[in-house]
Design a protein around this motif. Structure first.
Motif, PDB file in Angstrom:
ATOM      1  N   SER A  18       0.825  -1.209   0.000  1.00 17.73           N
ATOM      2  CA  SER A  18       0.000   0.000   0.000  1.00 17.73           C
ATOM      3  C   SER A  18       0.862   1.263   0.000  1.00 17.73           C
ATOM      4  O   SER A  18       0.355   2.366   0.186  1.00 17.73           O
ATOM      5  CB  SER A  18      -0.930   0.009   1.221  1.00 17.73           C
ATOM      6  N   SER A  19       2.171   1.097  -0.219  1.00 22.95           N
ATOM      7  CA  SER A  19       3.098   2.225  -0.172  1.00 22.95           C
ATOM      8  C   SER A  19       3.357   2.792  -1.562  1.00 22.95           C
ATOM      9  O   SER A  19       2.914   2.243  -2.577  1.00 22.95           O
ATOM     10  CB  SER A  19       4.431   1.785   0.446  1.00 22.95           C
ATOM     11  N   GLU A  20       4.112   3.879  -1.601  1.00 19.08           N
ATOM     12  CA  GLU A  20       4.474   4.502  -2.873  1.00 19.08           C
ATOM     13  C   GLU A  20       5.416   3.625  -3.690  1.00 19.08           C
ATOM     14  O   GLU A  20       5.624   3.860  -4.884  1.00 19.08           O
ATOM     15  CB  GLU A  20       5.144   5.853  -2.616  1.00 19.08           C
ATOM     16  N   TYR A  21       5.987   2.590  -3.051  1.00 20.93           N
ATOM     17  CA  TYR A  21       6.923   1.710  -3.744  1.00 20.93           C
ATOM     18  C   TYR A  21       6.253   0.450  -4.293  1.00 20.93           C
ATOM     19  O   TYR A  21       6.919  -0.416  -4.859  1.00 20.93           O
ATOM     20  CB  TYR A  21       8.050   1.296  -2.788  1.00 20.93           C
ATOM     21  N   ALA A  22       4.946   0.350  -4.135  1.00 25.16           N
ATOM     22  CA  ALA A  22       4.236  -0.874  -4.524  1.00 25.16           C
ATOM     23  C   ALA A  22       4.374  -1.183  -6.012  1.00 25.16           C
ATOM     24  O   ALA A  22       4.366  -2.357  -6.410  1.00 25.16           O
ATOM     25  CB  ALA A  22       2.763  -0.763  -4.145  1.00 25.16           C
ATOM     26  N   THR A  23       4.508  -0.149  -6.842  1.00 20.29           N
ATOM     27  CA  THR A  23       4.603  -0.365  -8.286  1.00 20.29           C
ATOM     28  C   THR A  23       6.040  -0.621  -8.735  1.00 20.29           C
ATOM     29  O   THR A  23       6.275  -0.929  -9.905  1.00 20.29           O
ATOM     30  CB  THR A  23       4.049   0.851  -9.049  1.00 20.29           C
ATOM     31  N   TRP A  24       7.001  -0.481  -7.826  1.00 15.55           N
ATOM     32  CA  TRP A  24       8.396  -0.750  -8.172  1.00 15.55           C
ATOM     33  C   TRP A  24       8.611  -2.263  -8.263  1.00 15.55           C
ATOM     34  O   TRP A  24       7.878  -3.048  -7.659  1.00 15.55           O
ATOM     35  CB  TRP A  24       9.331  -0.161  -7.124  1.00 15.55           C
ATOM     36  N   GLN A  25       9.623  -2.654  -9.007  1.00 16.43           N
ATOM     37  CA  GLN A  25       9.963  -4.072  -9.117  1.00 16.43           C
ATOM     38  C   GLN A  25      10.677  -4.519  -7.851  1.00 16.43           C
ATOM     39  O   GLN A  25      11.714  -3.969  -7.487  1.00 16.43           O
ATOM     40  CB  GLN A  25      10.872  -4.302 -10.329  1.00 16.43           C
ATOM     41  N   LYS A  26      10.124  -5.504  -7.169  1.00 15.06           N
ATOM     42  CA  LYS A  26      10.740  -5.965  -5.922  1.00 15.06           C
ATOM     43  C   LYS A  26      11.527  -7.244  -6.154  1.00 15.06           C
ATOM     44  O   LYS A  26      11.225  -8.031  -7.058  1.00 15.06           O
ATOM     45  CB  LYS A  26       9.679  -6.194  -4.842  1.00 15.06           C
ATOM     46  N   ASP A  27      12.546  -7.445  -5.330  1.00 12.64           N
ATOM     47  CA  ASP A  27      13.318  -8.679  -5.372  1.00 12.64           C
ATOM     48  C   ASP A  27      12.484  -9.799  -4.759  1.00 12.64           C
ATOM     49  O   ASP A  27      11.690  -9.563  -3.840  1.00 12.64           O
ATOM     50  CB  ASP A  27      14.624  -8.498  -4.593  1.00 12.64           C
ATOM     51  N   ASN A  28      12.661 -11.003  -5.245  1.00 11.63           N
ATOM     52  CA  ASN A  28      11.887 -12.131  -4.717  1.00 11.63           C
ATOM     53  C   ASN A  28      12.337 -12.555  -3.326  1.00 11.63           C
ATOM     54  O   ASN A  28      11.592 -13.225  -2.605  1.00 11.63           O
ATOM     55  CB  ASN A  28      11.984 -13.328  -5.668  1.00 11.63           C
ATOM     56  N   GLU A  29      13.573 -12.178  -2.957  1.00 16.26           N
ATOM     57  CA  GLU A  29      14.109 -12.537  -1.653  1.00 16.26           C
ATOM     58  C   GLU A  29      14.167 -11.315  -0.747  1.00 16.26           C
ATOM     59  O   GLU A  29      14.450 -10.204  -1.195  1.00 16.26           O
ATOM     60  CB  GLU A  29      15.509 -13.140  -1.787  1.00 16.26           C
ATOM     61  N   VAL A  30      13.897 -11.522   0.527  1.00 18.42           N
ATOM     62  CA  VAL A  30      13.915 -10.457   1.533  1.00 18.42           C
ATOM     63  C   VAL A  30      14.934 -10.826   2.603  1.00 18.42           C
ATOM     64  O   VAL A  30      15.089 -12.006   2.943  1.00 18.42           O
ATOM     65  CB  VAL A  30      12.514 -10.274   2.165  1.00 18.42           C
ATOM     66  N   GLU A  31      15.632  -9.819   3.131  1.00 17.55           N
ATOM     67  CA  GLU A  31      16.601 -10.050   4.202  1.00 17.55           C
ATOM     68  C   GLU A  31      15.955  -9.765   5.560  1.00 17.55           C
ATOM     69  O   GLU A  31      15.358  -8.704   5.758  1.00 17.55           O
ATOM     70  CB  GLU A  31      17.819  -9.139   4.030  1.00 17.55           C
TER      71      GLU A  31
END
Length: 292
Positions: free
Chosen positions: A109-122
């Motif tokens: 729900s953030s302003e970054y929602a449309t950005w391409q995200k990495d499949n892995e999270v740290e």
């Protein structure tokens, strides 16, 4: 001529030796201090593919274990220790689908929602703030801007920082000595009741403290003598007095790109980034709508 060439080569060789790192990327377990191995075994008893290496960060040497944590879905994990066996940080790589729902909801729900995200999270756990786990989502914009989004486990965006592209989290190693952690914790608890300390770091001759207070991520700046310099946080809705001041100024045609609220001993103000096309300007406006 030969003597000059020999001397030049000798100097180059010396410089090369000086630039070599003392880090060992493939350290036999037998060379890992017993205190480190004991501390590791007490925390991670069910592992696979364990390897060790030494890393020097900010002139401090660490022993880093890399392994798959079979007690945590086999996730790739890195644990950092000092030679005395003291634990400093654990990094765990996990799929986006496995992080807390609160983090996913906040991100989506953030302003970054449309950005391409990495499949892995740290997932980051650190000494001194063990109760506060950080989840880092790496994102990339259509303009090739890379950002690391740091979230608390309950979905609060702590900060968004430019991704330097080195692919590691060494800068997140806690560097505050125990006496500083104690002093800062006492100060924060006194001035920000029920605040949660996320990170304490020394930066540019100051102490930066990231906290969550009243469900808001805030940055507290202190001097090295623990004198309060400022407290700031992002704001998304500006007071009418502030917006009216902008409209009545030479920046009436500009739009607000970013805004922060600052509390300081000298008074409070808004630090605002304004844009108009390719033009960008930063202004300070106090709560009465006056430019300062």
């Amino acid at each position: 001529m030969k003597l000059k060439m020999y001397l030049a080569l000798l100097v180059m060789g010396m410089l090369s030796l000086q630039s070599c790192s003392d880090d060992d990327d493939d350290l036999p377990s037998s060379k890992v201090p017993e205190a480190v191995r004991t501390a590791f075994d007490s925390s991670f008893s069910n592992t696979a593919n364990l390897s060790w290496e030494t890393k020097t960060v900010s002139q401090e040497q660490y022993y880093k274990a890399e392994f798959n944590n079979k007690s945590d879905n086999g996730y790739k994990t890195e644990a950092w220790y000092k030679a005395d066996g003291s634990w400093h940080m654990t990094e765990t790589e996990m799929p986006y689908s496995a992080i807390p729902q609160a983090v996913r909801t906040s991100f989506e729900s953030s302003e970054y929602a449309t950005w391409q995200k990495d499949n892995e999270v740290e997932r980051i756990e650190r000494a001194g703030t063990e109760k506060e786990v950080i989840y880092i989502i790496e994102v990339e914009s259509a303009q090739d801007i890379d950002m690391d989004l740091h979230y608390s486990a309950d979905g609060i965006l702590i900060k968004a920082v430019n991704d330097d592209g080195n692919g590691n989290n060494e800068s997140l190693l806690p560097d505050a000595p125990s006496n500083m952690v104690t002093a800062v914790t006492e100060l924060i608890q006194k001035n920000y009741p029920n605040a949660r300390i996320i990170e304490i770091e020394q930066e540019k001759g100051m102490i930066e403290v990231d906290i969550i207070h009243e469900n808001q991520s805030k940055e507290v700046l202190l001097s090295t003598n623990y004198e309060w310099i400022s407290t700031s946080w992002d704001v998304y809705v500006l007071p009418v007095k502030v917006t009216d001041a902008i409209k009545a100024s030479q920046y009436s045609g500009y739009v607000v790109d970013d805004a922060e609220y600052f509390e300081t001993p000298a008074g409070n103000y808004y630090w605002i980034e304004l844009e108009q096309g390719e033009k960008e300007v930063k202004v300070k406006i106090n709560e009465d709508g006056q430019f300062i």
